[in-house]
Write an enzyme that holds these catalytic residues in place. Structure first.
Site, PDB file in Angstrom:
ATOM      1  N   ARG A  30       9.964  28.965  10.873  1.00  0.00           N
ATOM      2  CA  ARG A  30       9.706  28.927  12.490  1.00  0.00           C
ATOM      3  C   ARG A  30       9.283  30.249  12.827  1.00  0.00           C
ATOM      4  O   ARG A  30       9.866  31.180  12.519  1.00  0.00           O
ATOM      5  CB  ARG A  30      11.069  28.440  12.955  1.00  0.00           C
ATOM      6  CG  ARG A  30      11.299  26.827  13.216  1.00  0.00           C
ATOM      7  CD  ARG A  30      10.120  26.080  13.515  1.00  0.00           C
ATOM      8  NE  ARG A  30      10.196  24.572  13.414  1.00  0.00           N
ATOM      9  CZ  ARG A  30      10.831  23.932  14.382  1.00  0.00           C
ATOM     10  NH1 ARG A  30      11.143  24.502  15.237  1.00  0.00           N
ATOM     11  NH2 ARG A  30      11.063  22.641  14.132  1.00  0.00           N
TER      12      ARG A  30
ATOM     13  N   GLU B 245       3.818  29.836  20.448  1.00  0.00           N
ATOM     14  CA  GLU B 245       2.803  28.728  19.930  1.00  0.00           C
ATOM     15  C   GLU B 245       2.630  27.709  21.264  1.00  0.00           C
ATOM     16  O   GLU B 245       3.440  27.399  22.035  1.00  0.00           O
ATOM     17  CB  GLU B 245       3.023  27.726  18.905  1.00  0.00           C
ATOM     18  CG  GLU B 245       3.158  28.412  17.606  1.00  0.00           C
ATOM     19  CD  GLU B 245       3.783  27.746  16.474  1.00  0.00           C
ATOM     20  OE1 GLU B 245       3.768  26.680  16.530  1.00  0.00           O
ATOM     21  OE2 GLU B 245       4.083  28.244  15.221  1.00  0.00           O
TER      22      GLU B 245
ATOM     23  N   HIS C 145       0.390  26.939  11.947  1.00  0.00           N
ATOM     24  CA  HIS C 145       1.580  26.018  11.655  1.00  0.00           C
ATOM     25  C   HIS C 145       1.231  24.691  11.076  1.00  0.00           C
ATOM     26  O   HIS C 145       1.629  23.532  11.313  1.00  0.00           O
ATOM     27  CB  HIS C 145       2.332  25.687  13.031  1.00  0.00           C
ATOM     28  CG  HIS C 145       3.921  25.097  13.012  1.00  0.00           C
ATOM     29  ND1 HIS C 145       4.557  25.508  14.214  1.00  0.00           N
ATOM     30  CD2 HIS C 145       4.439  24.716  12.141  1.00  0.00           C
ATOM     31  CE1 HIS C 145       5.941  25.048  13.971  1.00  0.00           C
ATOM     32  NE2 HIS C 145       5.832  24.560  12.617  1.00  0.00           N
TER      33      HIS C 145
END
Length: 321
Positions: free
Chosen positions: A203, A230, A247
């Site tokens: 993360r 993000e 991601h």
């Protein structure tokens, strides 16, 4: 008879027509799911882009929330528990895909040298597979995971300062617990071996990006798949990476099939729908082309403003290649 309302993130794949016999399905962009959308819903199927907490759920009819992801940090478990809302997730669903991503990154950057030391921080579903891949490559693997060490004993684990000082490559695979925010901070990078490479596919919030940028001159290769804020990612960090992706480390067909299967089966269990309890995704053709990580890197560098679209329109890969 009126069907109960089910709100679904429209980017959860392989669901078309599956749930309609039992629910009135509202398929919406995960980031825009709001109070009005869930007010009369009995259940939600989400991904990381939907924050499921009091602000969203208070006063709603929701009694079941499932996320087609490994992590549940976007779900307020305490709130759900105290309000009788069942929570389900898909632990390990995309572990093989993330391990593939790390393995390909290592090979692409010529970091998978026999005898090199790979430091794996976080030894859950993903970290275990990454460690096994490193061992198969002939790398010396060090493991750090204090919670797991507390359960299993110290054998096989290395204290963090030693791992950072000895590893040629350090890769993060830790959950986003509150105590893990900015886990990789200035002290972390100060302790890192000069010339080491760093990978984060867990993360974005577990890395202090300012500290990482300050430490960039001492690092060799830098691979980043996950970012703070993000989709509004740090363009300075993007420019500083050797491999940068939006991601998508866990975005394999198998991983998505696993995630969708897990939430549909959990939904079936929660609502007593036998046909859903044994649900399987069928009719999927697996790609036969090996994963090209440079394609994902180029797509993000060319259009970082399209971060969310690059994820939602991603061509899922085969994590066995």
């Amino acid at each position: 008879m009126q069907r109960p309302v089910l709100v679904v993130d429209r980017d959860i794949p392989f669901l078309e027509g599956v749930l309609d016999p039992w629910f009135e399905v509202r398929a919406l962009p995960g980031k825009t799911i709001g109070v009005a959308d869930v007010h009369d819903a009995v259940a939600l199927l989400v991904r990381t882009r939907t924050r499921c907490d009091a602000a969203l759920l208070d006063g709603s009819a929701v009694r079941f929330v499932a996320t087609a992801t490994i992590g549940t940090d976007h779900i307020d478990r305490d709130y759900c528990d105290s309000h009788g809302i069942t929570v389900a997730s898909a632990p390990g669903c995309n572990a093989a895909a993330v391990a593939q991503y790390v393995r390909v990154a290592l090979h692409t950057l010529s970091l998978d040298r026999p005898g090199a030391t790979l430091g794996v921080i976080g030894v859950g579903h993903v970290g275990k597979l990454v460690a096994e891949a490193g061992q198969r490559l002939g790398m010396h693997v060090l493991l750090n995971d204090p919670p797991r060490e507390a359960m299993e004993g110290p054998a096989g684990f290395t204290p963090l300062p030693e791992l950072l000082a000895q590893s040629d490559v350090v890769t993060l695979h830790i959950p986003l617990w509150p105590e893990n925010r900015d886990f990789a901070d200035a002290a972390f990078f100060a302790a890192l071996k000069p010339g080491a490479s760093f990978i984060n596919a867990s993360r974005g919030e577990v890395v202090d990006e300012a500290a990482l940028l300050a430490a960039r001159p001492k690092l060799d290769k830098l691979v980043i798949d996950v970012w703070k804020n993000e989709p509004n990612i740090n363009r300075d960090l993007l420019a500083a990476t050797d491999i940068a992706t939006p991601h998508i480390a866990g975005y394999s067909i198998q991983g998505k099939m696993n995630g969708t299967t897990a939430v549909v089966r959990a939904l079936g269990e929660a609502f007593g729908i036998d046909a859903l309890k044994t649900f399987c995704v069928t009719g999927v053709t697996l790609p036969t082309v090996p994963y090209d990580i440079w394609r994902d890197d180029a797509a993000l560098r060319s259009h970082p403003e399209n971060f969310e679209q690059l994820r939602s329109k991603y061509s899922y890969r085969n994590d066995m290649l």
